[in-house]
Design a protein around this motif. Sequence first.
Motif, mmCIF file in Angstrom:
data_model
loop_
_atom_site.group_PDB
_atom_site.id
_atom_site.type_symbol
_atom_site.label_atom_id
_atom_site.label_comp_id
_atom_site.label_asym_id
_atom_site.label_seq_id
_atom_site.Cartn_x
_atom_site.Cartn_y
_atom_site.Cartn_z
ATOM 1 N N GLY A 247 0.804 -1.217 0.000
ATOM 2 C CA GLY A 247 0.000 0.000 0.000
ATOM 3 C C GLY A 247 0.838 1.267 0.000
ATOM 4 N N VAL A 248 0.125 2.400 0.053
ATOM 5 C CA VAL A 248 0.790 3.709 0.125
ATOM 6 C C VAL A 248 0.245 4.472 1.334
ATOM 7 N N LEU A 249 1.119 5.271 1.895
ATOM 8 C CA LEU A 249 0.745 6.111 3.037
ATOM 9 C C LEU A 249 1.148 7.542 2.693
ATOM 10 N N LEU A 250 0.135 8.393 2.557
ATOM 11 C CA LEU A 250 0.371 9.767 2.117
ATOM 12 C C LEU A 250 -0.157 10.732 3.171
ATOM 13 N N ALA A 251 0.368 11.941 3.158
ATOM 14 C CA ALA A 251 -0.210 12.996 3.999
ATOM 15 C C ALA A 251 -0.398 14.215 3.118
ATOM 16 N N SER A 252 -1.599 14.756 3.125
ATOM 17 C CA SER A 252 -1.900 15.895 2.260
ATOM 18 C C SER A 252 -2.863 16.826 2.984
ATOM 19 N N PRO A 253 -2.436 18.088 3.281
ATOM 20 C CA PRO A 253 -1.103 18.678 3.148
ATOM 21 C C PRO A 253 -0.079 17.912 3.999
ATOM 22 N N SER A 254 1.171 18.043 3.583
ATOM 23 C CA SER A 254 2.222 17.238 4.207
ATOM 24 C C SER A 254 2.945 17.978 5.326
ATOM 25 N N ASN A 255 3.395 17.198 6.278
ATOM 26 C CA ASN A 255 4.414 17.644 7.220
ATOM 27 C C ASN A 255 5.682 16.935 6.740
ATOM 28 N N PRO A 256 6.730 17.568 6.333
ATOM 29 C CA PRO A 256 7.179 18.918 6.662
ATOM 30 C C PRO A 256 6.961 19.986 5.588
ATOM 31 N N THR A 257 6.265 19.689 4.486
ATOM 32 C CA THR A 257 6.360 20.627 3.358
ATOM 33 C C THR A 257 5.179 21.584 3.217
ATOM 34 N N GLY A 258 4.043 21.254 3.862
ATOM 35 C CA GLY A 258 2.853 22.108 3.725
ATOM 36 C C GLY A 258 2.234 22.032 2.336
ATOM 37 N N ARG B 289 -6.005 24.799 5.000
ATOM 38 C CA ARG B 289 -5.626 24.877 3.578
ATOM 39 C C ARG B 289 -5.987 26.269 3.109
ATOM 40 N N TYR B 290 -5.089 26.859 2.351
ATOM 41 C CA TYR B 290 -5.258 28.276 2.026
ATOM 42 C C TYR B 290 -5.558 28.516 0.554
ATOM 43 N N ASP B 291 -5.347 27.514 -0.281
ATOM 44 C CA ASP B 291 -5.591 27.692 -1.712
ATOM 45 C C ASP B 291 -6.451 26.522 -2.197
ATOM 46 N N GLY B 292 -7.360 26.810 -3.054
ATOM 47 C CA GLY B 292 -8.162 25.746 -3.662
ATOM 48 C C GLY B 292 -9.305 25.298 -2.780
ATOM 49 N N PRO B 293 -10.335 24.700 -3.391
ATOM 50 C CA PRO B 293 -11.507 24.252 -2.616
ATOM 51 C C PRO B 293 -11.161 23.033 -1.776
ATOM 52 N N PRO B 294 -11.894 22.808 -0.661
ATOM 53 C CA PRO B 294 -11.613 21.624 0.161
ATOM 54 C C PRO B 294 -11.863 20.351 -0.645
ATOM 55 N N PHE B 295 -10.949 19.415 -0.525
ATOM 56 C CA PHE B 295 -11.077 18.144 -1.241
ATOM 57 C C PHE B 295 -10.544 17.051 -0.341
ATOM 58 N N SER B 296 -11.364 16.037 -0.069
ATOM 59 C CA SER B 296 -10.909 14.950 0.804
ATOM 60 C C SER B 296 -10.813 13.658 0.006
ATOM 61 N N ALA B 297 -9.806 12.867 0.341
ATOM 62 C CA ALA B 297 -9.633 11.563 -0.309
ATOM 63 C C ALA B 297 -10.834 10.656 -0.040
ATOM 64 N N SER B 298 -11.645 11.016 0.955
ATOM 65 C CA SER B 298 -12.830 10.194 1.242
ATOM 66 C C SER B 298 -13.806 10.222 0.064
ATOM 67 N N SER B 299 -13.663 11.221 -0.818
ATOM 68 C CA SER B 299 -14.571 11.271 -1.974
ATOM 69 C C SER B 299 -14.106 10.332 -3.092
ATOM 70 N N LEU B 300 -12.955 9.692 -2.911
ATOM 71 C CA LEU B 300 -12.403 8.863 -3.987
ATOM 72 C C LEU B 300 -12.801 7.396 -3.878
ATOM 73 N N VAL C 57 8.211 25.429 -3.839
ATOM 74 C CA VAL C 57 6.761 25.221 -4.008
ATOM 75 C C VAL C 57 6.069 26.016 -2.911
ATOM 76 N N LEU C 58 5.096 26.820 -3.304
ATOM 77 C CA LEU C 58 4.352 27.577 -2.298
ATOM 78 C C LEU C 58 3.523 26.589 -1.472
ATOM 79 N N PRO C 59 3.757 26.526 -0.145
ATOM 80 C CA PRO C 59 2.937 25.608 0.654
ATOM 81 C C PRO C 59 1.485 26.080 0.650
ATOM 82 N N ASP C 60 0.561 25.165 0.417
ATOM 83 C CA ASP C 60 -0.852 25.558 0.345
ATOM 84 C C ASP C 60 -1.609 25.211 1.622
ATOM 85 N N GLY C 61 -0.911 24.612 2.595
ATOM 86 C CA GLY C 61 -1.626 24.227 3.812
ATOM 87 C C GLY C 61 -0.686 23.986 4.976
ATOM 88 N N ALA C 62 -1.251 23.469 6.084
ATOM 89 C CA ALA C 62 -0.534 23.235 7.354
ATOM 90 C C ALA C 62 0.059 24.557 7.848
#
Length: 395
Positions: A171-182, A214-225, A317-322
């Motif tokens: 499997g894969v384990l992702l974090a979005s927005p990410s720590n440490p990059t935002g 999150r500061y840019d873009g509409p809210p989007f959750s992986a739960s919708s996938l 990359v401009l951090p868009d969150g965290a």
Amino acid sequence: MSPQLSQLASRLDRIAPFHVMELAKMAAELERQGRHLIHMGIGEPDFTAPQPVIDAAARAMADGKLQYTSALGLPELREAIAAHYRDVYGVTVAPSRIVVTAGASAALLLACAALVEKDADVLMPDPSYPCNRHFVAAFEGKAKLVPSGPEHRFQLSNAMVNEHWGEATRGVLLASPSNPTGTSIEAEELRRIVETVRGRRGFTIVDEIYHGLRYDGPPFSASSLGDDVIVINSFSKYFNMTGWRLGWLVVPEALVPAIEKLAQNLFICASSIAQHAALACFGPEASAIYEARREEFRRRRDYIVPALQALGFKVPVLPDGAFYVYADCSALADDADQLTRAMLNDAGVVIVPGLDFGSHAARQYVRVSYATSMENLQEAVARLGEFLAKRKHHP
Ligand SMILES: Cc1ncc(COP(=O)(O)O)c(C=O)c1O
């Protein structure tokens, strides 16, 4: 080695302490000597739980709501979290798929306990949140860290998942927005990753702990996938409740009994006071406070990114969150570890090096946290300006 230590399980060899603790020790010693430090190494909001949440906790205590809850969480909190998915993302998530946990940490632990076999690989980007590889190691799996740079927003792409998926990958384990990059994974890329992993009969875990921030873009959750995507979230960051130890998991219906069995055995339940208090997080009063705080974080990001660039850091990359900026310091120093130590000793500013988050270009990056007041950020920038000017003249 003492007799006790010789009995330590060998899996401990695969769990590393944080480098940043060394820096934290140095900082504590300087503060003990009376130095004034500005802390930009921290991974928690400087805001604490708002008054409506504190009041709800006090009411729960006065009413004696202090017993264990169900291992899956208070039914009304699971319903409130489901309603949050509907209101914020327009996604229908059945309350029965929500498991309330002792923070995202317990959610990660439960997900890994349920899914990670001995010697199984789990793909994750390098850099990423260090505990993720240790959760996998705790269950004797292997984190397969895939180097990711600014061209991929420091995240995994679908092509990377395809390229690095091996015989043992589960499997894969992702974090979005990410720590440490935002930085977040773009919705379409995440959709492609989920489809790829589904096609390979693997699992996708997406840690959305910095959602809300999150500061840019509409809210989007992986739960919708799809119902098969495992989503992790927490009351620690957006809801400002770090020490309350409360988070949640969204899991496929079929996984609920396995997670329930694990949660009963490992935790019995998450803190009942925290659960009662968290019900107030979704009310209009608390929501207005949280949104104002999110705006404050955005204001700080919009200040600190150009300020760091003016100091000579690159922010590719401009951090868009965290509340993190992952800044390239290679134009200022050869080694981020040495630079952060010097910034601490000479400028009194605590910033952490990339080292804890992986090994890919880790000595080239620092993580700057803007979870501190605007005044502190301005003072830190002034101090760093002076420090870097001195270094230029007397390297
Ligand atoms: C990406 C990420 N996941 C999980 C956690 C754990 O958070 P908690 O257990 O407080 O919810 C953190 C904490 O910093 C984090 O940055």
